[in-house]
Design a protein around this motif. Structure first.
Motif, PDB file in Angstrom:
ATOM      1  N   ILE A 119      40.027  -7.572 -83.232  1.00 15.80           N
ATOM      2  CA  ILE A 119      40.914  -6.751 -84.072  1.00 15.80           C
ATOM      3  C   ILE A 119      42.294  -6.653 -83.424  1.00 15.80           C
ATOM      4  O   ILE A 119      43.329  -6.826 -84.079  1.00 15.80           O
ATOM      5  N   ILE A 120      42.321  -6.391 -82.103  1.00 14.32           N
ATOM      6  CA  ILE A 120      43.608  -6.240 -81.410  1.00 14.32           C
ATOM      7  C   ILE A 120      44.397  -7.551 -81.475  1.00 14.32           C
ATOM      8  O   ILE A 120      45.596  -7.537 -81.773  1.00 14.32           O
ATOM      9  N   PHE A 121      43.730  -8.685 -81.242  1.00 14.84           N
ATOM     10  CA  PHE A 121      44.447  -9.969 -81.273  1.00 14.84           C
ATOM     11  C   PHE A 121      45.000 -10.273 -82.668  1.00 14.84           C
ATOM     12  O   PHE A 121      46.106 -10.785 -82.797  1.00 14.84           O
TER      13      PHE A 121
ATOM     14  N   HIS B 283      28.821  -7.776 -80.533  1.00 19.75           N
ATOM     15  CA  HIS B 283      29.135  -6.717 -79.571  1.00 19.75           C
ATOM     16  C   HIS B 283      30.456  -6.022 -79.944  1.00 19.75           C
ATOM     17  O   HIS B 283      31.443  -6.691 -80.248  1.00 19.75           O
ATOM     18  N   PRO B 284      30.472  -4.681 -79.937  1.00 19.83           N
ATOM     19  CA  PRO B 284      31.693  -3.962 -80.331  1.00 19.83           C
ATOM     20  C   PRO B 284      32.916  -4.288 -79.462  1.00 19.83           C
ATOM     21  O   PRO B 284      34.051  -4.208 -79.944  1.00 19.83           O
ATOM     22  N   PHE B 285      32.692  -4.663 -78.188  1.00 21.23           N
ATOM     23  CA  PHE B 285      33.820  -5.004 -77.323  1.00 21.23           C
ATOM     24  C   PHE B 285      34.519  -6.264 -77.840  1.00 21.23           C
ATOM     25  O   PHE B 285      35.747  -6.318 -77.910  1.00 21.23           O
TER      26      PHE B 285
ATOM     27  N   TRP C   5      34.406  -7.333 -80.940  1.00 24.13           N
ATOM     28  CA  TRP C   5      35.040  -6.917 -82.192  1.00 24.13           C
ATOM     29  C   TRP C   5      36.393  -6.247 -81.932  1.00 24.13           C
ATOM     30  O   TRP C   5      37.381  -6.547 -82.603  1.00 24.13           O
ATOM     31  N   SER C   6      36.381  -5.351 -80.934  1.00 23.99           N
ATOM     32  CA  SER C   6      37.617  -4.628 -80.595  1.00 23.99           C
ATOM     33  C   SER C   6      38.714  -5.618 -80.202  1.00 23.99           C
ATOM     34  O   SER C   6      39.848  -5.525 -80.675  1.00 23.99           O
ATOM     35  N   LEU C   7      38.353  -6.585 -79.340  1.00 32.04           N
ATOM     36  CA  LEU C   7      39.341  -7.567 -78.880  1.00 32.04           C
ATOM     37  C   LEU C   7      39.857  -8.397 -80.057  1.00 32.04           C
ATOM     38  O   LEU C   7      41.061  -8.648 -80.160  1.00 32.04           O
TER      39      LEU C   7
ATOM     40  N   LEU D  18      45.910  -8.017 -84.829  1.00 35.33           N
ATOM     41  CA  LEU D  18      47.055  -7.120 -85.019  1.00 35.33           C
ATOM     42  C   LEU D  18      48.278  -7.588 -84.215  1.00 35.33           C
ATOM     43  O   LEU D  18      49.411  -7.450 -84.670  1.00 35.33           O
TER      44      LEU D  18
END
Lengths: 263, 163
Positions: A15-17, A7-9, A11-13, A19
């Motif tokens: 990536i943010i973590f 799920h892209p959500f 994935w987004s989380l 970074l």
């Protein structure tokens, strides 16, 4: 389970973590510097344009009040001239006494001139981005002032060519301060809008509207004697352990375009 | 070719948005509250396109905002991504059409949710974090965002709503 990780959500989380982790290790510093260097010139020009447009509209809206303001300023000017002559006399006397007692001259501050490029992007924090960084001699937690020894804030984040300055009006800013007239100590915090909150004032001390607030130098973070503002309102309650006052900062953060960093 | 062009335009639009958010928009501030252009742009993107297609743009915009916010790093992007995901879910499951009043309602709800998330996540990311955002600031920002949403809705409808 496999779909959950697709799920892209998620994935987004992730990536943010990752970074956040990289940033905490300081590995994003170069990326930030490159980004600021690329966008810096545009931001600088746009910020200058916004400042000019803002002061022009302010001028248009305040034309009616200019006459009254002029009269007030003339009166203040006369009072200040009187104070200046008294201070000159005191300074001469001070110099003479220093010579007699063999005391050293106070150390002159070394300053770095910086231009403001942009402001913080959030309503929850008050920051400036300035065009001076490590290679110009700026250090982490350096104190930022403006002409006349007026306290602006403190450097909280730094890269090679740029620094983030936390303003004293930021809700998370804390400055040890005192009232110049009575030497009553307290803590200056960022308040709502552009106001400051002067907290932890002893309950048994008399605090008056219009008194001057300066840095106390306690805790050794901010040098003593930097001008912060004037008390505009006292919010005192007998139930509380300490008194609280509102302080109007002397710095107009809306019109500021250049600052000095104390080396 | 057209798809690449649209992706390029979205990236440029968000970059310009971030620059405007940090230079021009702070001067529109009333009582310490200014509009959140990036939040509104992201919400418009999510309303017209799916979160699944736009997640990369949302993460990028959030991270760019993080560089300038002064808040703990990642806080803005986490809040932005979460709000965008929630609004997308709400839009797909409750309202199926793209209408002005639905979009404005979603932008209003998202503005409130975004500020609440900033406070909650800020505390989780940094125990010493204190959000000075008062209710008045949140309400003024909400008003500003609704006006921005109205202005951007029709423009976005032309650019983004292709079949």
């Amino acid at each position: 389970m496999r779909n959950f990780f697709k799920h892209p959500f998620v994935w987004s989380l992730l990536i943010i973590f990752v970074l956040i982790l990289l940033n905490s290790q300081g590995w994003l510093r170069d990326f930030k510097d490159i980004f600021f260097q690329t966008t810096g010139p545009v931001q600088k020009n746009l910020y200058q344009f916004s400042l000019k447009a803002n002061s022009f509209t302010d001028f248009l809206f305040s034309i009616k009040e200019l006459k009254q303001e002029n009269t007030n300023l003339k009166q203040t000017n006369q009072e200040l001239l009187n104070q200046l002559s008294q201070l000159r006399e005191a300074s001469r006397e001070n110099e003479f006494l220093r010579e007699q007692l063999g005391l050293f001259e106070p150390e002159q501050r070394e300053l770095i001139l910086a231009q403001i490029i942009s402001q913080g992007s959030s309503n929850s924090a008050r920051y400036f981005l300035i065009d001076q960084g490590i290679k110009h001699g700026v250090k982490q937690k350096a104190i930022v002032i403006t002409a006349g020894n007026l306290l602006v804030g403190q450097v909280t984040e730094i890269s090679d060519s740029f620094s983030m300055v936390q303003l004293i009006i930021d809700p998370n800013s804390r400055v040890n301060a005192l009232i110049q007239e009575t030497t009553v100590n307290g803590l200056i915090k960022g308040g709502p809008g552009s106001e400051l909150i002067f907290d932890l004032l002893p309950q048994d001390q008399l605090v008056k509207k219009g008194e001057t607030v300066v840095t106390s130098g306690l805790a050794g973070v901010f040098p003593p004697g930097l001008l912060i503002g004037q008390i505009s309102k006292i919010i005192s309650s007998q139930v509380q352990i300490s008194q609280v006052a509102r302080v109007k900062p002397v710095v107009d953060f809306e019109t500021l375009d250049k600052v000095f960093i104390i080396k | 070719m057209a798809m690449t062009m649209k992706i390029f335009l979205i990236i440029i639009g968000l970059l310009i948005g971030v620059i405007l958010q940090t230079t021009l928009i702070p001067f529109l501030s009333v009582m310490g509250a200014s509009p959140n252009l990036i939040l509104v742009l992201i919400l418009i993107l999510v309303i017209f396109k799916k979160f699944e297609k736009m997640w990369w743009a949302i993460v990028s915009a959030g991270l760019l905002l993080d560089l300038f916010s002064g808040l703990p790093f990642g806080l803005t992007s986490l809040s932005l991504v979460t709000v965008a995901f929630l609004i997308d879910w709400l839009h797909r499951n409750v309202f199926s059409e793209i209408k002005l009043w639905i979009s404005i309602g979603l932008i209003g709800s998202a503005s409130l949710a975004y500020n609440i998330l900033l406070i909650i996540l800020g505390k989780l990311l940094s125990s010493s974090f204190y959000s000075g955002t008062s209710l008045l600031v949140i309400v003024i920002e909400l008003g500003y965002n609704l006006i921005l949403g109205l202005m951007l809705f029709y423009g976005a409808k032309k650019i983004l709503h292709w079949k």
